[in-house]
Design an enzyme around this catalytic site. Structure first.
Site, PDB file in Angstrom:
ATOM      1  N   PHE A 398       0.815  -1.220   0.000  1.00 38.33           N
ATOM      2  CA  PHE A 398       0.000   0.000   0.000  1.00 38.33           C
ATOM      3  C   PHE A 398       0.849   1.271   0.000  1.00 38.33           C
ATOM      4  O   PHE A 398       1.935   1.299   0.584  1.00 38.33           O
ATOM      5  CB  PHE A 398      -0.820   0.057   1.295  1.00 38.33           C
ATOM      6  CG  PHE A 398      -2.180  -0.584   1.231  1.00 38.33           C
ATOM      7  CD1 PHE A 398      -2.845  -0.767   0.038  1.00 38.33           C
ATOM      8  CD2 PHE A 398      -2.807  -0.980   2.394  1.00 38.33           C
ATOM      9  CE1 PHE A 398      -4.107  -1.337   0.002  1.00 38.33           C
ATOM     10  CE2 PHE A 398      -4.067  -1.560   2.377  1.00 38.33           C
ATOM     11  CZ  PHE A 398      -4.708  -1.736   1.173  1.00 38.33           C
ATOM     12  N   GLU A 399       0.296   2.337  -0.551  1.00 41.73           N
ATOM     13  CA  GLU A 399       0.854   3.693  -0.428  1.00 41.73           C
ATOM     14  C   GLU A 399       2.313   3.779  -0.850  1.00 41.73           C
ATOM     15  O   GLU A 399       3.116   4.486  -0.264  1.00 41.73           O
ATOM     16  CB  GLU A 399       0.724   4.213   1.018  1.00 41.73           C
ATOM     17  CG  GLU A 399      -0.592   3.945   1.701  1.00 41.73           C
ATOM     18  CD  GLU A 399      -1.756   4.694   1.068  1.00 41.73           C
ATOM     19  OE1 GLU A 399      -1.575   5.330   0.028  1.00 41.73           O
ATOM     20  OE2 GLU A 399      -2.863   4.639   1.622  1.00 41.73           O
ATOM     21  N   GLY A 400       2.660   3.064  -1.902  1.00 40.29           N
ATOM     22  CA  GLY A 400       4.052   3.000  -2.342  1.00 40.29           C
ATOM     23  C   GLY A 400       4.737   1.854  -1.627  1.00 40.29           C
ATOM     24  O   GLY A 400       4.757   1.799  -0.395  1.00 40.29           O
TER      25      GLY A 400
END
Length: 588
Positions: A398-400
């Site tokens: 997630f999120e990078g």
């Protein structure tokens, strides 16, 4: 130095003042109230329906989200002018942490209040805020964030979705697709990124029901099964021109800064997950008997619980330290426009990535040890630890991904140095000269002195290795991912060690050593073990950057800089485990 405290990345060069460090011990009665309200909502309204939510019941999820909206749990970050509570970031972080026991449902809320709503909060114009934020604050409308595509994940700017302004200028025509969109199955408002004329990366507010907008089936996932994850398709979707978010070509500033906040909020969720895993494991260890006695009496089980608690303490210290920095920074912005918000959020982007990497990997460690403590039962779905383990795995993606964040951390630091925002290179040069004459201590009076020594020495080790990397590789450093990752891991450990130490120092000053012993013990364990890791990371980096006599010289300096007298960590962990098992939960 900015008024909020040290600027982003400056923790490597100096130590911030204690009165500017937010810790859980600083929470106000109002903040505790929001946490208790959230926990009570999860216990009364969500957990009784846990099994149904895990079967992906859209109607139930939306119903519960609207109940959460009635309590204000969806509007913490929304200004009062648009129906929100406009809480400080420490309070909204505490709400986020307190939701974590709701598992998949917590993710649905997190995607809505975070990356789904914040783009409009920070970058929407007045008309957009008035139209959408009141509805998002109550849950009448649910939001989703749409960045990832089949051919662009970590490389977000490689997106293929396009937007073309119509000849009459009244709408943009979107074509393309998005992948792995959380809340897609029941969301009403979608923040969609597309390239105007195939070139200018921009953001749009797209509403469900617009002709040409459709979605594929639910993905069959390893974990977080109660959250909706579907692909989206855009075939000549006409989006009103007034739904362009901010300006054409500014989409990257929206996307990356919202992801910075998302990374930080994800860390807060991991913190809550780790606390639940400790509670589940401690209770199980006290009730499970083998060889005629509870397994909580076995030293290896006790050591696991101590290690789990220590990492969670460090994570908690990092998360709330960072929340305080972000809160103070946003409150002192010169304006309420997109540029001001973009600069403000970006200030601590480095720390947000550090939080994300540390917290997601700490939760994985805690969840894994929790399963091990449960033994075979930990592999059975009847026991919640099995789901905690499965659900935790996505957080490192997630999120990078954590790999991308490891490249970003030193990269952002160097950009700050090049812009003159940090006196990094001057500090490196000064340190290299000092270390040639410096001699390490052999004995110290107390554990506090050793902790302070570990923290400062860890900073010196990073600066030494970072300076060597810059001098050896120059501009080619950005291509050496393995070296960048080593530097990132050093920075992560420095921030983690110092966050725990600053929190402990506040307790020492406020209450004296007798009452601060639990804080000291956990900080001692983490700092000493992290310092050992710093030695290993530095040796690996130096060995890749030098050879021959030069290598031997650098290794000699490294050996001198990492000399210390170890403490009895096994005895310290025994003390920590005693408290965890006695309380059957995470405890300081």
């Amino acid at each position: 130095m900015n008024k909020a405290g040290i600027v982003g990345g400056e923790f490597l060069l100096t130590e911030d003042q204690l009165d500017r460090i937010v810790t859980p011990e600083d929470f106000t009665d109002e903040q505790h109230m929001f946490a208790e309200t959230t926990k009570d909502f999860v216990q009364r309204e969500v957990l009784p329906h846990d099994e149904q939510i895990e079967k992906l019941d859209y109607e139930l999820t939306v119903k519960l989200m609207r109940k959460a909206g009635e309590l204000g749990l969806l509007s913490a970050d929304i200004p009062e002018a648009y129906g929100g509570l406009e809480l400080d970031k420490v309070s909204s972080t505490l709400i986020n942490e307190s939701l974590s026991r709701a598992s998949s449902f917590a993710l649905s809320i997190g995607a809505h209040v975070g990356i789904g709503t914040l783009p409009i909060v920070f970058f929407g114009n007045e008309q957009q805020k008035q139209k959408y934020l009141p509805l998002l604050a109550t849950g009448e409308k649910i939001a989703a964030y749409c960045l990832t595509e089949p051919a662009s994940g970590s490389d977000a700017l490689g997106a293929k979705t396009t937007a073309v302004l119509s000849s009459d200028g009244r709408h943009y025509v979107l074509n393309g697709s998005k992948l792995y969109i959380t809340n897609a199955g029941f969301a009403d408002i979608f923040i969609v990124y597309a390239k105007v004329d195939g070139k200018h990366f921009s953001a749009f507010i797209v509403e469900r029901g617009m002709p040409g907008f459709s979605m594929g089936p639910e993905e069959k996932k390893m974990g977080i099964k109660g959250s909706s994850t579907r692909p989206l398709f855009f075939e000549d979707v006409e989006v009103p021109a007034e739904n362009l978010l901010w300006e054409e070509g500014k989409g990257h500033l929206i996307a990356f800064n919202i992801l910075n906040i998302g990374r930080f909020k994800l860390a807060a969720g991991c913190l809550g997950g780790a606390k639940e895993a400790i509670e589940l494991s401690a209770k199980y260890a006290n009730t499970r008997t083998q060889f005629g006695k509870p397994i909580s009496s076995f030293p290896l089980i006790r050591q696991k619980l101590a290690d789990m608690n220590v990492r969670t303490y460090v994570m908690e210290s990092m998360v709330y330290r960072t929340s305080g920095y972000i809160d103070q920074m946003l409150r002192q912005l010169p304006g309420q426009d997109g540029i001001s918000y973009a600069k403000g959020i970006a200030e601590y982007a480095l720390e947000c990535s550090i939080n994300k990497v540390f917290a997601t990997e700490a939760l994985d460690f805690v969840a894994d040890e929790g399963v091990q403590i449960h033994g075979g039962y930990g592999y059975i779905q009847e026991y919640k630890i099995e789901r905690v383990y499965r659900d935790s795995r996505i957080n490192r993606i997630f999120e990078g991904t954590n790999e991308i964040n490891r490249l970003l951390i030193p990269g952002m630091l160097m950009k700050k140095a090049m812009k003159g925002e940090l006196a990094l290179l001057d500090k490196i040069q000064q340190l290299q000269e000092e270390l040639l004459q410096w001699m390490p201590p052999y004995e110290m009076e107390s554990g506090e002195e050793w902790i302070a020594y570990f923290v400062q020495s860890a900073k010196n080790l990073f600066l030494y290795c970072g300076g060597l990397a810059v001098q050896t590789l120059g501009t080619k450093l950005e291509e050496e991912q393995n070296i960048l990752a080593l530097l990132a891991d050093m920075m992560i450990r420095v921030y983690a060690m110092e966050s725990a130490w600053l929190r402990t120092k506040k307790q020492l000053e406020a209450h004296g050593k007798p009452k601060a012993v639990p804080y000291l013990e956990m900080t001692q364990v983490y700092a000493e073990e992290a310092f050992e890791e710093m030695h290993r990371l530095c040796k690996t980096a130096i060995s890749a950057l030098a050879k021959g006599d030069t290598l031997r010289t650098h290794l000699s300096i490294l050996k001198k800089c990492t000399r210390y007298t170890p403490s009895n960590l096994l005895a310290t962990k025994k003390s920590i485990a005693d408290r965890v098992l006695s309380s059957e939960r995470y405890i300081v």
